[in-house]
Design a protein around this motif. Structure first.
Motif, PDB file in Angstrom:
ATOM      1  N   PRO A 100      19.472  11.518  28.358  1.00  0.00           N
ATOM      2  CA  PRO A 100      19.513  12.982  28.439  1.00  0.00           C
ATOM      3  C   PRO A 100      20.752  13.512  27.735  1.00  0.00           C
ATOM      4  O   PRO A 100      21.828  12.946  27.850  1.00  0.00           O
ATOM      5  CB  PRO A 100      19.548  13.265  29.939  1.00  0.00           C
ATOM      6  N   LYS A 101      20.572  14.584  27.000  1.00  0.00           N
ATOM      7  CA  LYS A 101      21.692  15.157  26.258  1.00  0.00           C
ATOM      8  C   LYS A 101      22.350  16.254  27.084  1.00  0.00           C
ATOM      9  O   LYS A 101      21.690  17.012  27.762  1.00  0.00           O
ATOM     10  CB  LYS A 101      21.189  15.723  24.946  1.00  0.00           C
ATOM     11  N   GLY A 147      26.902  18.122  36.385  1.00  0.00           N
ATOM     12  CA  GLY A 147      25.870  17.105  36.541  1.00  0.00           C
ATOM     13  C   GLY A 147      25.456  16.619  35.169  1.00  0.00           C
ATOM     14  O   GLY A 147      25.073  17.421  34.320  1.00  0.00           O
ATOM     15  N   PHE A 148      25.523  15.312  34.931  1.00  0.00           N
ATOM     16  CA  PHE A 148      25.261  14.800  33.582  1.00  0.00           C
ATOM     17  C   PHE A 148      23.782  14.935  33.207  1.00  0.00           C
ATOM     18  O   PHE A 148      23.435  15.022  32.045  1.00  0.00           O
ATOM     19  CB  PHE A 148      25.714  13.337  33.460  1.00  0.00           C
ATOM     20  N   THR A 152      18.125  21.939  32.911  1.00  0.00           N
ATOM     21  CA  THR A 152      17.214  23.071  33.138  1.00  0.00           C
ATOM     22  C   THR A 152      17.755  23.944  34.272  1.00  0.00           C
ATOM     23  O   THR A 152      18.578  23.489  35.080  1.00  0.00           O
ATOM     24  CB  THR A 152      15.814  22.569  33.544  1.00  0.00           C
ATOM     25  N   PRO A 153      17.297  25.191  34.346  1.00  0.00           N
ATOM     26  CA  PRO A 153      17.697  26.041  35.475  1.00  0.00           C
ATOM     27  C   PRO A 153      17.276  25.448  36.826  1.00  0.00           C
ATOM     28  O   PRO A 153      17.993  25.592  37.815  1.00  0.00           O
ATOM     29  CB  PRO A 153      16.970  27.361  35.206  1.00  0.00           C
ATOM     30  N   GLU A 157      19.764  24.495  40.063  1.00  0.00           N
ATOM     31  CA  GLU A 157      19.518  24.884  41.453  1.00  0.00           C
ATOM     32  C   GLU A 157      19.449  23.656  42.359  1.00  0.00           C
ATOM     33  O   GLU A 157      19.938  23.678  43.488  1.00  0.00           O
ATOM     34  CB  GLU A 157      18.227  25.718  41.550  1.00  0.00           C
ATOM     35  N   GLU A 158      18.867  22.575  41.861  1.00  0.00           N
ATOM     36  CA  GLU A 158      18.801  21.344  42.651  1.00  0.00           C
ATOM     37  C   GLU A 158      20.197  20.768  42.896  1.00  0.00           C
ATOM     38  O   GLU A 158      20.515  20.323  44.008  1.00  0.00           O
ATOM     39  CB  GLU A 158      17.930  20.316  41.937  1.00  0.00           C
ATOM     40  N   LEU A 159      21.047  20.795  41.860  1.00  0.00           N
ATOM     41  CA  LEU A 159      22.418  20.320  42.017  1.00  0.00           C
ATOM     42  C   LEU A 159      23.167  21.186  43.027  1.00  0.00           C
ATOM     43  O   LEU A 159      23.900  20.665  43.878  1.00  0.00           O
ATOM     44  CB  LEU A 159      23.138  20.313  40.661  1.00  0.00           C
TER      45      LEU A 159
END
Length: 192
Positions: A100-101, A147-148, A152-153, A157-159
């Motif tokens: 993931p970038k 968070g690495f 996405t939005p 929200e999950e983080l």
């Protein structure tokens, strides 16, 4: 003498003083550094601890809660589960040909205003691979968490929810009844 200097001296006096827990902790570190438990090392550690706490007084931390052993065990076990699962996730991302970038930073407003909890939450979040607290604003009661894997939005929200869940577990393990009510009330409002 200016008001600012008087204020600094008063705050230094209220911060300093005799700090037996800090002195004992520094003495233990001193003895561990010498790798030998002797009366001389212990006495020297106590003397050095007393001098250090007078020169560099530690600020007092307000703590009005109580330790809930079962919830503390749940907090510890959940931390280890998060640690292992995040380590596996980071390992997989490292070995992936197309990792993931990027990554993103999310602003998390903590619900309980307490420096001790903020410190514990920051440590627990930062120790889990893939997330790190890049800034903590004590006066605003805000953590900025990177968070690495967040791109996405929904990921942001999950983080944010994950950090607030850590806060809930910390307060449930160490907090007072009022702090627990504040966190649980805020959680109910967020889910409604």
């Amino acid at each position: 003498m200016s008001a600012r200097r008087i204020s600094r001296r008063l705050s230094a006096r209220t911060r300093g003083g005799f700090q037996p827990r800090a002195i004992i902790a520094l003495a233990v570190v001193w003895v561990l550094l010498w790798d030998r438990i002797t009366l001389g090392n212990a006495v020297n550690g106590l003397i050095i601890g007393a001098v250090i706490t007078q020169i560099f007084p530690l600020p007092s931390i307000q703590y009005f809660g109580r330790i809930h052993p079962w919830r503390l065990l749940v907090l510890t076990l959940r931390f280890f589960v998060d640690l292992v699962s995040a380590a596996i996730e980071v390992s997989i991302a490292t070995l992936d040909r197309h990792p993931p970038k990027g990554g993103s930073i999310v602003e998390v407003h903590l619900r309980v205003r307490n420096e001790l909890y903020m410190t514990i939450i920051s440590a627990l979040v930062s120790l889990v691979p893939g997330s790190i607290v890049v800034e903590a604003r004590r006066t605003a009661n805000v953590l900025y968490v990177h968070g690495f894997h967040v791109t996405t939005p929904e990921g942001l929200e999950e983080l944010r929810r994950d950090v607030l869940a850590v806060e809930t577990r910390v307060v449930r393990a160490l907090g007072s009844d009022e702090e627990l009510e504040a966190v649980m009330g805020a959680t109910e409002k967020e889910t409604a």
